[in-house]
Scaffold this active site. Structure first.
Site, PDB file in Angstrom:
ATOM      1  CE1 TYR A 141      -3.593  -2.516   0.451  1.00 19.93           C
ATOM      2  CE2 TYR A 141      -4.663  -0.501   1.201  1.00 19.93           C
ATOM      3  CZ  TYR A 141      -4.746  -1.800   0.756  1.00 19.93           C
ATOM      4  OH  TYR A 141      -5.963  -2.379   0.611  1.00 19.93           O
ATOM      5  CE  LYS A 192       1.625 -17.779  -2.960  1.00 21.12           C
ATOM      6  NZ  LYS A 192       0.669 -18.900  -3.055  1.00 21.12           N
ATOM      7  CG  ASP A 224      -2.365 -20.288  -1.705  1.00 15.35           C
ATOM      8  OD1 ASP A 224      -1.823 -20.283  -0.576  1.00 15.35           O
ATOM      9  OD2 ASP A 224      -1.908 -20.937  -2.666  1.00 15.35           O
ATOM     10  CG  ASP A 248      -8.155  -4.579   1.544  1.00 13.93           C
ATOM     11  OD1 ASP A 248      -9.075  -4.071   2.204  1.00 13.93           O
ATOM     12  OD2 ASP A 248      -8.104  -4.535   0.298  1.00 13.93           O
ATOM     13  CG  ASP A 252     -13.770  -6.948   2.396  1.00 15.91           C
ATOM     14  OD1 ASP A 252     -13.538  -6.244   3.388  1.00 15.91           O
ATOM     15  OD2 ASP A 252     -14.165  -6.480   1.307  1.00 15.91           O
TER      16      ASP A 252
HETATM   17  C1  IPM Z   1     -10.388  -1.110   4.050  1.00 15.67           C
HETATM   18  C2  IPM Z   1     -10.665  -0.450   2.732  1.00 15.67           C
HETATM   19  C3  IPM Z   1      -9.518   0.482   2.404  1.00 15.67           C
HETATM   20  C4  IPM Z   1      -8.257  -0.350   2.256  1.00 15.67           C
HETATM   21  C5  IPM Z   1      -9.734   1.373   1.181  1.00 15.67           C
HETATM   22  C6  IPM Z   1     -11.015   2.177   1.282  1.00 15.67           C
HETATM   23  C7  IPM Z   1      -8.559   2.286   0.918  1.00 15.67           C
HETATM   24  O1  IPM Z   1     -10.875  -1.414   1.755  1.00 15.67           O
HETATM   25  O2  IPM Z   1     -10.238  -0.370   5.055  1.00 15.67           O
HETATM   26  O3  IPM Z   1     -10.320  -2.326   4.112  1.00 15.67           O
HETATM   27  O4  IPM Z   1      -7.989  -0.910   1.181  1.00 15.67           O
HETATM   28  O5  IPM Z   1      -7.515  -0.462   3.229  1.00 15.67           O
HETATM   29 MG    MG Z   2     -10.954  -3.411   2.507  1.00 18.07          MG
END
Ligand code: IPM
Ligand code: MG
Length: 358
Positions: A141, A192, A224, A248, A252
């Protein structure tokens, strides 16, 4: 001493959900002796619209002076065409980096009242309680060099750099081991290492730091496989620690296991426990301004703030109990209503305040 909280509503549903969280803080002040000072500032697209920058100097200064930051969400399709440095996400990334919020705690908890909200079978997710510790200020990032360049043949090439210095790995390792010590003492480091040198170093440092935490059982998993195991048998995990981008993605997935991303808070902490708190979900532009978003993730983010940055454990528990109570009463916003009847954003916030008052 009165704690200072910077309030950053941001974009999309941000202002609506943050308003409900502020109601909860107000109630704790009036009814339960909490002492905080709140000041609001713009971030993301809202800040760009007002001042031409997604992270105006005044917002950064307010956050630097605060003991904790509460953020709604940033981003929206109207900003997609902007130059990268002006996009709403840059405001968020800039804050993480400027405030050195390297340790991102993302819990994935399945509320028993919402067992049917998951797309997975109940026996796979019931009782789920995982904590993902995501490194937040390094890796791909932020790594340099980055950009889009032109090759000799005139073709363009995009490039980013995945780098971690030992001290960055060490501090996120310690943060994760500390979290594991307060939980079930099982830490899985996701990397990884079969392909990437940076992961090889990551793994080496994780093993080194583990000698300071002999009670914690450290394991390693390739990313993975981790993504597969998370949907196959998520209850094998207690705490997961991983790099910025892997975190990230995996967070999710973990959030979705619970079927209710609208319920999950997060904390981003610096070395001294100062933190920024935000719901895991995004700005949801499709439902913005409709008074239908779920404010509970933001309200639970306030609970995390009280616990991790302000040392107000009792108030934190009061909020968590109140949230549990409104779920018990059967109140559901649209996202967790499973097709049944639902309440509005404000009604949900009011119900939490009522539960806190009783
Ligand atoms: C998160 C989001 C952010 C990230 C974006 C909005 C920059 O997806 O906080 O997970 O990728 O970190
Ligand atoms: Mg995110």
């Amino acid at each position: 001493m009165t704690a200072k909280i910077a309030i950053l509503p941001g974009d999309g549903i941000g202002p609506e959900i943050v308003a409900e969280a502020v109601k909860v803080l107000d109630c704790l002040q009036q009814e339960h002796g909490l002492e905080v000072e709140m000041e609001t500032a713009n971030i993301g697209g809202a800040a760009y619209d007002e001042s031409g920058s997604p992270l105006p100097p005044a917002t950064l200064a307010l956050c630097q002076a605060a003991d904790a930051v509460l953020l709604g969400a940033v981003g929206g399709p109207q900003y997609d065409g902007l130059e990268r440095d002006l996009r709403p996400e840059r405001g968020l990334l800039g804050l993480r980096s400027e405030l050195q919020l390297f340790s991102n705690l993302r819990p994935a908890i399945l509320y028993p009242q919402l067992a049917n909200a998951s797309s997975l079978k109940p026996e796979i997710v019931s009782g789920l309680d995982i904590m993902i510790v995501r490194e937040l200020t390094g890796g791909i990032y932020f790594g340099q060099p980055r950009g889009i360049r032109e090759l000799d043949n005139g073709e363009r090439q995009g490039y980013n750099t995945l780098v971690y210095a030992e001290h960055e790995i060490e501090r996120i390792a310690r943060s994760a081991f500390e979290v594991a010590m307060k939980r079930n003492k099982k830490l899985c480091s996701v990397d990884k290492a079969n392909v990437l040198e940076v992961s090889e170093l990551w793994r080496e440092v994780m093993i080194r730091v583990s000698s300071e935490y002999p009670e914690v059982e450290l394991s390693h998993m390739y990313v993975d496989n981790a993504s597969m195991q998370l949907v196959k048998w998520p209850k094998q995990f207690d705490v997961i620690v991983t790099k910025n981008m892997f975190g990230d993605i995996l967070s999710d997935t973990a959030a979705m296991l619970t079927g209710s991303i609208g319920m999950l808070p997060s904390a981003s902490l610096d070395q001294n426990g100062k933190g920024m708190y935000e719901p895991i979900h995004g700005s949801a532009p499709d439902i913005a301004g409709r008074n239908t978003a779920n404010p509970l993730a933001t309200i639970l983010s306030v609970a995390m703030m009280l616990r991790y940055s302000l040392g107000q454990h009792e108030s934190a528990e009061l909020i968590e109990q109140a949230v549990s109570e409104v779920l018990e009463q059967g109140l559901r916003t649209q996202d967790i209503a499973d097709g049944g009847s639902s309440v509005s954003t404000r009604e949900m916030g009011d119900a939490v305040v009522r539960a806190l008052t009783n």
